[in-house]
Structures are given as C-alpha cells and as structure tokens.
Scaffold this motif. Structure first.
Motif, PDB file in Angstrom:
ATOM      1  N   PHE A   1      30.663 -36.908   0.024  1.00  0.00           N
ATOM      2  CA  PHE A   1      31.206 -36.870   1.390  1.00  0.00           C
ATOM      3  C   PHE A   1      30.375 -37.786   2.316  1.00  0.00           C
ATOM      4  O   PHE A   1      30.924 -38.550   3.119  1.00  0.00           O
ATOM      5  CB  PHE A   1      31.198 -35.424   1.912  1.00  0.00           C
TER       6      PHE A   1
ATOM      7  N   VAL B   1      33.198 -45.188   5.806  1.00  0.00           N
ATOM      8  CA  VAL B   1      34.069 -45.230   6.997  1.00  0.00           C
ATOM      9  C   VAL B   1      33.335 -45.933   8.133  1.00  0.00           C
ATOM     10  O   VAL B   1      33.887 -46.794   8.827  1.00  0.00           O
ATOM     11  CB  VAL B   1      34.485 -43.791   7.415  1.00  0.00           C
TER      12      VAL B   1
ATOM     13  N   LYS C   1      35.169 -31.443   8.414  1.00  0.00           N
ATOM     14  CA  LYS C   1      34.992 -32.705   7.701  1.00  0.00           C
ATOM     15  C   LYS C   1      35.733 -33.830   8.417  1.00  0.00           C
ATOM     16  O   LYS C   1      35.221 -34.942   8.556  1.00  0.00           O
ATOM     17  CB  LYS C   1      35.495 -32.579   6.259  1.00  0.00           C
TER      18      LYS C   1
ATOM     19  N   VAL D   1      33.848 -34.964  11.388  1.00  0.00           N
ATOM     20  CA  VAL D   1      32.694 -35.788  10.993  1.00  0.00           C
ATOM     21  C   VAL D   1      33.144 -37.219  10.667  1.00  0.00           C
ATOM     22  O   VAL D   1      32.516 -38.196  11.095  1.00  0.00           O
ATOM     23  CB  VAL D   1      31.956 -35.152   9.784  1.00  0.00           C
ATOM     24  N   VAL D   2      34.277 -37.316   9.937  1.00  0.00           N
ATOM     25  CA  VAL D   2      34.788 -38.656   9.580  1.00  0.00           C
ATOM     26  C   VAL D   2      35.170 -39.428  10.841  1.00  0.00           C
ATOM     27  O   VAL D   2      34.855 -40.625  10.978  1.00  0.00           O
ATOM     28  CB  VAL D   2      35.994 -38.526   8.616  1.00  0.00           C
TER      29      VAL D   2
ATOM     30  N   CYS E   1      32.111 -40.629  12.523  1.00  0.00           N
ATOM     31  CA  CYS E   1      31.562 -41.791  11.791  1.00  0.00           C
ATOM     32  C   CYS E   1      32.339 -43.055  12.138  1.00  0.00           C
ATOM     33  O   CYS E   1      31.744 -44.126  12.358  1.00  0.00           O
ATOM     34  CB  CYS E   1      31.626 -41.555  10.274  1.00  0.00           C
ATOM     35  N   ALA E   2      33.666 -42.926  12.186  1.00  0.00           N
ATOM     36  CA  ALA E   2      34.501 -44.086  12.518  1.00  0.00           C
ATOM     37  C   ALA E   2      34.205 -44.560  13.940  1.00  0.00           C
ATOM     38  O   ALA E   2      34.066 -45.769  14.194  1.00  0.00           O
ATOM     39  CB  ALA E   2      35.976 -43.726  12.365  1.00  0.00           C
TER      40      ALA E   2
END
Lengths: 177, 159
Positions: free
Chosen positions: A9, A16, B3, B6-7, B10-11
């Motif tokens: 993850f 990303v 999750k 979080v993604v 990050c982006a």
C-alpha cells in the motif's frame, strides 16, 4: 502478511505521489514555465544582440557589421520560428530596422542588388508590424534609418550626452510599446 | 475509506510537489536544451552588475565586480571561442575595469586592461579604438543600465 500488505500500500501511495508530481511538473513546465523562461531569456538576448550588432555596424568594418546584423536577424527569425513569445510588432519592427541597416551597409558597398533585397525585406517586416503612422516607402525608410543611426552613433560617440532609450534602438516608438 | 483518503492525500501532495518543481525543472531544461538562451540571462546579470552602479557602491567595490565579470566572460568565451558577441562583451567590460582602475590610481593596471580591450576590439574590426571613443561608448552603456534600463514589463517572469 499484514506487513506485506502495508508495504504494498505504501509503495502504491508513493507511486501515486510520483505520478502526480511528474505529470503536474511536466504539464506546468511545458505549458507555462519553459515558454516563459525562453521568452524572458530571448528578450534579454535580443537587447544584448541589438547593442552588439549596432556597435559592430557603426564601429567596425563592413564585413564585421554585416555578420553582426545577420546574427541579430537570425536570432529574431529564430524567435518567430520557435514561437518564442515576444511581441510580434516588436520582432517585425526590429527585423525591419536590422534590414534597413543592412540596406545602408550594402548600398555604401555598392551591392545594389542585395541592398534592394534588404529594403524589400525591411518593407515587408514593417508592413507586418502594422505601424499605422509609419511611412514605409523607400525614401521615408532611408531617411528614417539615417536619422536613427546618426542619433545613436552620436550617443555612443559621446557627442549627444548619454541616457538614451537604447533598448528601443532602431525600433519605431509605436512598436516598442 | 481510510485508504482512499490516504491515496488522495498522496496525489494532492504529488501535485503540489510537481507544481513547485516545475520552474526548477524548466530552468534545468532550458539550460541543457538552449544553452545560448540560458547564457543570455547570465550575460545580462554580468552586464547589470558591471555597468550599473545602482547601489551607489564605491569605485573599489565596482572594480571588484568588473574584475569578476571579466573572469566570468573569459570562461564563457573559452567555451565559445568563435563568439564575437562574447569578445565584444569582454572587451567593453575590460574598458569598464580600466576606467575604474584609473579612478583608483592604478595606472599600470588600467593601461594593461585598456590595451587588452583595444586588441580585442581591433580584432573585431573596430576602426577607432582610442581610449576617448571607448570611454564614450562605455559611458553610454552605463546610462542604458540605469534604474530604468530595459523595462521588460511586457514579459512576466518566474525569475
């Protein structure tokens, strides 16, 4: 197993992050930063080349003057070819002035055919610059460049004081705005 | 859900990092792909520091700047020995250094620098390289680099 999943993850999140950073950087640099930098650097270089070519033209022998003016012309044409953002009026008028100086130089050297071509190029550039109040007949342009050259030569000779708008050298006032 | 958040974070951080890095990347790109254009910026800086006494520095400090500029221009010229543009820049900067040395009473050095400039300009085909003529030309260039010099307002820049 849980550690493995967390690691995957985290790696995914990092991917990303990197992808978002790279694509944003690529788009911003390509669309905004690079053209802006190139136009800024080109603007500075035009100023430097203008002074260099004028000094070579007015102080050096005809061959050196011609070479310097042609270098200046080549750079201005390059800004057009590579779509470097400089005001079109300014580029055309600067090219016009450079061709007029080449015209004077070739005329004084007795190269009448080349001089005529230079005058035609100057007229084409001034026409493209669309300076409403600027007469682009051969007589008017010849008179204008003689006066402009004399003014700037006097400045560099120290016979007319200093403090000139040399960045506008050879460019009609309307074009430099 | 956590999750996904979080993604997205990050982006978003990636976008912010890319946005900030773009001007630096652009600078690096222009430096490598268009070295002549990039060099123009340095030459402009060198000229500005050499010919514009915008901060009203004393002559000794201005001389230091001029000497440094001569050294930078010499390095640039070594990389591009055929450039007549750089030869002229170098010669005119040497004239400026010579005038400052004269002002500071360093007659010998002033003469040497003026001689170097005269040799360089003679090689460029200049017909009159008398100190009077060169002094007048440098005075004019100094006036061009005054506070109002080259109003580049039509091009906004990241620099």
């Amino acid at each position: 197993m849980k550690v493995m999943r967390t690691a995957v993850f985290c790696l995914g999140c990092f991917a990303v992050f990197v992808f978002a950073a790279a694509s944003t950087c690529f788009v911003r640099a390509g669309v905004h930063s690079i053209p802006e930098l190139k136009s800024y650097d080109a603007w500075l270089h035009v100023g430097d080349l203008l002074r260099y070519s004028f000094l070579q033209y007015s102080q050096a022998n005809p061959d050196e003057g011609r070479a310097a003016l042609l270098e200046y012309v080549k750079f201005l044409q390059r800004t057009e070819d590579e779509h470097i953002r400089l005001p079109a009026k300014f580029v055309h008028a600067s090219l016009g002035a450079a061709y007029l100086r080449l015209y004077r130089l070739e005329s004084s050297e007795g190269n009448s055919t080349v001089a005529a071509q230079d005058m035609a190029s100057a007229q084409r550039e001034y026409s493209a610059a669309q300076l409403k109040t600027f007469d682009i007949s051969t007589e008017a342009l010849t008179k204008w460049i003689e006066t402009d050259d004399l003014r700037h030569t006097n400045l560099y000779d120290g016979t007319a004081g200093t403090r000139a708008a040399a960045s506008n050298q050879g460019v009609p006032r309307a074009a430099s705005k | 859900m956590k999750k996904a958040i979080v993604v997205v974070i990050c982006a978003a951080l990636g976008v912010a990092a890319g946005f900030v890095a773009a001007p630096i990347a652009a600078e690096a790109y222009v430096q490598s792909a268009e070295p002549d254009l990039f060099g123009a910026f340095y030459i402009y800086l060198v000229d500005s520091f050499t010919f514009c006494n915008c901060d009203k520095k004393p002559p000794a400090e201005m001389l230091q700047t001029a000497v440094k500029s001569v050294s930078i221009l010499k390095t640039l010229h070594e990389h591009d020995p055929k450039s007549q543009f750089l030869s002229q820049e170098l010669a005119l900067t040497q004239v400026r250094a010579s005038l400052l040395e004269q002002k500071l009473g360093e007659e010998q050095q002033a003469k040497e620098d003026m001689k170097l400039a005269q040799d360089e300009l003679s090689a460029l085909g200049w017909k009159d390289v008398s100190p009077t003529r060169l002094t007048a030309i440098v005075a004019q260039i100094e006036s061009e680099y005054g506070p109002a010099k080259q109003t580049t307002s039509f091009v906004t820049t990241t620099r």
